[in-house]
Write a protein that holds these residues in place. Sequence first.
Motif, PDB file in Angstrom:
ATOM      1  N   THR A  37       0.818  -1.213   0.000  1.00  0.00           N
ATOM      2  CA  THR A  37       0.000   0.000   0.000  1.00  0.00           C
ATOM      3  C   THR A  37       0.851   1.261   0.000  1.00  0.00           C
ATOM      4  O   THR A  37       0.337   2.355  -0.236  1.00  0.00           O
ATOM      5  CB  THR A  37      -0.932  -0.004   1.216  1.00  0.00           C
ATOM      6  N   ARG A  38       2.148   1.139   0.268  1.00  0.00           N
ATOM      7  CA  ARG A  38       3.045   2.297   0.258  1.00  0.00           C
ATOM      8  C   ARG A  38       3.915   2.366  -0.994  1.00  0.00           C
ATOM      9  O   ARG A  38       4.545   3.393  -1.254  1.00  0.00           O
ATOM     10  CB  ARG A  38       3.973   2.239   1.480  1.00  0.00           C
ATOM     11  N   GLY A  39       3.984   1.260  -1.732  1.00  0.00           N
ATOM     12  CA  GLY A  39       4.859   1.215  -2.892  1.00  0.00           C
ATOM     13  C   GLY A  39       5.524  -0.142  -3.007  1.00  0.00           C
ATOM     14  O   GLY A  39       5.209  -1.085  -2.267  1.00  0.00           O
ATOM     15  N   ARG A  40       6.450  -0.251  -3.930  1.00  0.00           N
ATOM     16  CA  ARG A  40       7.068  -1.540  -4.253  1.00  0.00           C
ATOM     17  C   ARG A  40       8.337  -1.785  -3.450  1.00  0.00           C
ATOM     18  O   ARG A  40       9.193  -0.908  -3.307  1.00  0.00           O
ATOM     19  CB  ARG A  40       7.377  -1.620  -5.743  1.00  0.00           C
ATOM     20  N   ILE A  41       8.456  -3.005  -2.941  1.00  0.00           N
ATOM     21  CA  ILE A  41       9.652  -3.508  -2.278  1.00  0.00           C
ATOM     22  C   ILE A  41      10.141  -4.717  -3.060  1.00  0.00           C
ATOM     23  O   ILE A  41       9.337  -5.595  -3.409  1.00  0.00           O
ATOM     24  CB  ILE A  41       9.353  -3.904  -0.813  1.00  0.00           C
ATOM     25  N   ILE A  42      11.423  -4.776  -3.351  1.00  0.00           N
ATOM     26  CA  ILE A  42      11.998  -5.941  -4.034  1.00  0.00           C
ATOM     27  C   ILE A  42      13.089  -6.531  -3.148  1.00  0.00           C
ATOM     28  O   ILE A  42      13.972  -5.818  -2.667  1.00  0.00           O
ATOM     29  CB  ILE A  42      12.581  -5.568  -5.415  1.00  0.00           C
ATOM     30  N   VAL A  43      12.988  -7.834  -2.928  1.00  0.00           N
ATOM     31  CA  VAL A  43      13.928  -8.555  -2.067  1.00  0.00           C
ATOM     32  C   VAL A  43      14.770  -9.501  -2.906  1.00  0.00           C
ATOM     33  O   VAL A  43      14.220 -10.258  -3.728  1.00  0.00           O
ATOM     34  CB  VAL A  43      13.171  -9.369  -0.990  1.00  0.00           C
ATOM     35  N   GLU A  44      16.093  -9.443  -2.721  1.00  0.00           N
ATOM     36  CA  GLU A  44      16.939 -10.490  -3.297  1.00  0.00           C
ATOM     37  C   GLU A  44      16.968 -11.644  -2.303  1.00  0.00           C
ATOM     38  O   GLU A  44      17.442 -11.489  -1.173  1.00  0.00           O
ATOM     39  CB  GLU A  44      18.362 -10.008  -3.569  1.00  0.00           C
ATOM     40  N   MET A  45      16.449 -12.793  -2.707  1.00  0.00           N
ATOM     41  CA  MET A  45      16.442 -13.960  -1.847  1.00  0.00           C
ATOM     42  C   MET A  45      17.784 -14.674  -1.893  1.00  0.00           C
ATOM     43  O   MET A  45      18.539 -14.529  -2.848  1.00  0.00           O
ATOM     44  CB  MET A  45      15.303 -14.900  -2.265  1.00  0.00           C
ATOM     45  N   ALA A  46      18.073 -15.435  -0.847  1.00  0.00           N
ATOM     46  CA  ALA A  46      19.391 -16.058  -0.694  1.00  0.00           C
ATOM     47  C   ALA A  46      19.248 -17.570  -0.490  1.00  0.00           C
ATOM     48  O   ALA A  46      19.367 -18.065   0.630  1.00  0.00           O
ATOM     49  CB  ALA A  46      20.130 -15.428   0.485  1.00  0.00           C
ATOM     50  N   PRO A  47      18.990 -18.320  -1.562  1.00  0.00           N
ATOM     51  CA  PRO A  47      18.813 -19.770  -1.417  1.00  0.00           C
ATOM     52  C   PRO A  47      20.052 -20.498  -0.938  1.00  0.00           C
ATOM     53  O   PRO A  47      19.944 -21.578  -0.344  1.00  0.00           O
ATOM     54  CB  PRO A  47      18.405 -20.221  -2.828  1.00  0.00           C
ATOM     55  N   ASP A  48      21.242 -19.937  -1.163  1.00  0.00           N
ATOM     56  CA  ASP A  48      22.461 -20.589  -0.663  1.00  0.00           C
ATOM     57  C   ASP A  48      22.542 -20.524   0.856  1.00  0.00           C
ATOM     58  O   ASP A  48      23.231 -21.343   1.471  1.00  0.00           O
ATOM     59  CB  ASP A  48      23.703 -19.932  -1.265  1.00  0.00           C
ATOM     60  N   MET A  49      21.859 -19.564   1.459  1.00  0.00           N
ATOM     61  CA  MET A  49      21.866 -19.422   2.904  1.00  0.00           C
ATOM     62  C   MET A  49      20.728 -20.206   3.553  1.00  0.00           C
ATOM     63  O   MET A  49      20.906 -20.802   4.613  1.00  0.00           O
ATOM     64  CB  MET A  49      21.735 -17.948   3.295  1.00  0.00           C
ATOM     65  N   ALA A  50      19.553 -20.167   2.934  1.00  0.00           N
ATOM     66  CA  ALA A  50      18.358 -20.748   3.551  1.00  0.00           C
ATOM     67  C   ALA A  50      17.486 -21.363   2.459  1.00  0.00           C
ATOM     68  O   ALA A  50      16.422 -20.832   2.119  1.00  0.00           O
ATOM     69  CB  ALA A  50      17.594 -19.672   4.315  1.00  0.00           C
ATOM     70  N   PRO A  51      17.895 -22.496   1.887  1.00  0.00           N
ATOM     71  CA  PRO A  51      17.167 -23.050   0.736  1.00  0.00           C
ATOM     72  C   PRO A  51      15.716 -23.406   1.021  1.00  0.00           C
ATOM     73  O   PRO A  51      14.841 -23.159   0.189  1.00  0.00           O
ATOM     74  CB  PRO A  51      17.995 -24.287   0.368  1.00  0.00           C
ATOM     75  N   GLN A  52      15.434 -23.971   2.194  1.00  0.00           N
ATOM     76  CA  GLN A  52      14.055 -24.376   2.481  1.00  0.00           C
ATOM     77  C   GLN A  52      13.153 -23.168   2.724  1.00  0.00           C
ATOM     78  O   GLN A  52      11.996 -23.139   2.298  1.00  0.00           O
ATOM     79  CB  GLN A  52      14.024 -25.320   3.684  1.00  0.00           C
TER      80      GLN A  52
END
Length: 269
Positions: A37-52
Amino acid sequence: MIRKLSAALFAFGLLGAAPAPDWRPLNPESLLVIDTTRGRIIVEMAPDMAPQSVARVKLLAREGVYDGLKFHRVIEGFVNQTGNPDNKDGGVSRHPDLPLEATFKLKIAGYRAVAAPSDGTVGFLGSVPIATVSGQEALRSTDGAIRAWGAYCQGVAGMGRQEARDTGNSEIFFMRGASRRLDRDYTVWGRIVVGRDINSLLSVGEPPAAPDRMLKVRVAADMPAADRPRLSILRDDSPAFRALVRRTRIAKGADFSICDLEVPVRVDP
């Protein structure tokens, strides 16, 4: 002693940098696009750190579970919490709980520490700040990897849980400020690379009187090509990044922290 340790870390690939292009494109399969509701947030996910945990966040996004959910617990200077289907603490998805992924094995090859004090190193895995065991422990590695964990700096994305440690499910949170006491206690699964200002604007409260919401949550790879964000991150082996580290260390002196650094991200045409 410091010179010997630095030389050892260089031998293990933790320091030093070979010439390389300054920018690296971010993989759309590892980008989570959250329209709020405030705008767009983009997250780079880290599967090498936390795959599940990353797999779970992507699954719930693709199932539409996150769409419309409130930021039900927002504490100034601490966290923005969301992701529970009942919009309050304790809610879970239909999927089973996840194990804690608070530490991971980091491949020594290619890792470049930003700082290497005697008790451990700090650096980045993509955009995510991390800490590791000491250089002396790295020298004793027999499998080419060392123990590492995410550092809970501003913008870092964590997996919520109940009191028991292996109870991560659907709840996620984004750091509104740094809180390193969470290190090695909660799973880090990514970091905000676009929209850090939006993250700081979310309505505060437990719960907020007028809570903001995640309107639509998508994996960038699932979006139409014309709508998909195209982002690149500054490589940590580039001269520009090394110059950024030097400037920050000079400015902060003995108070220098990995949370003082953010790896720059740019929007590509």
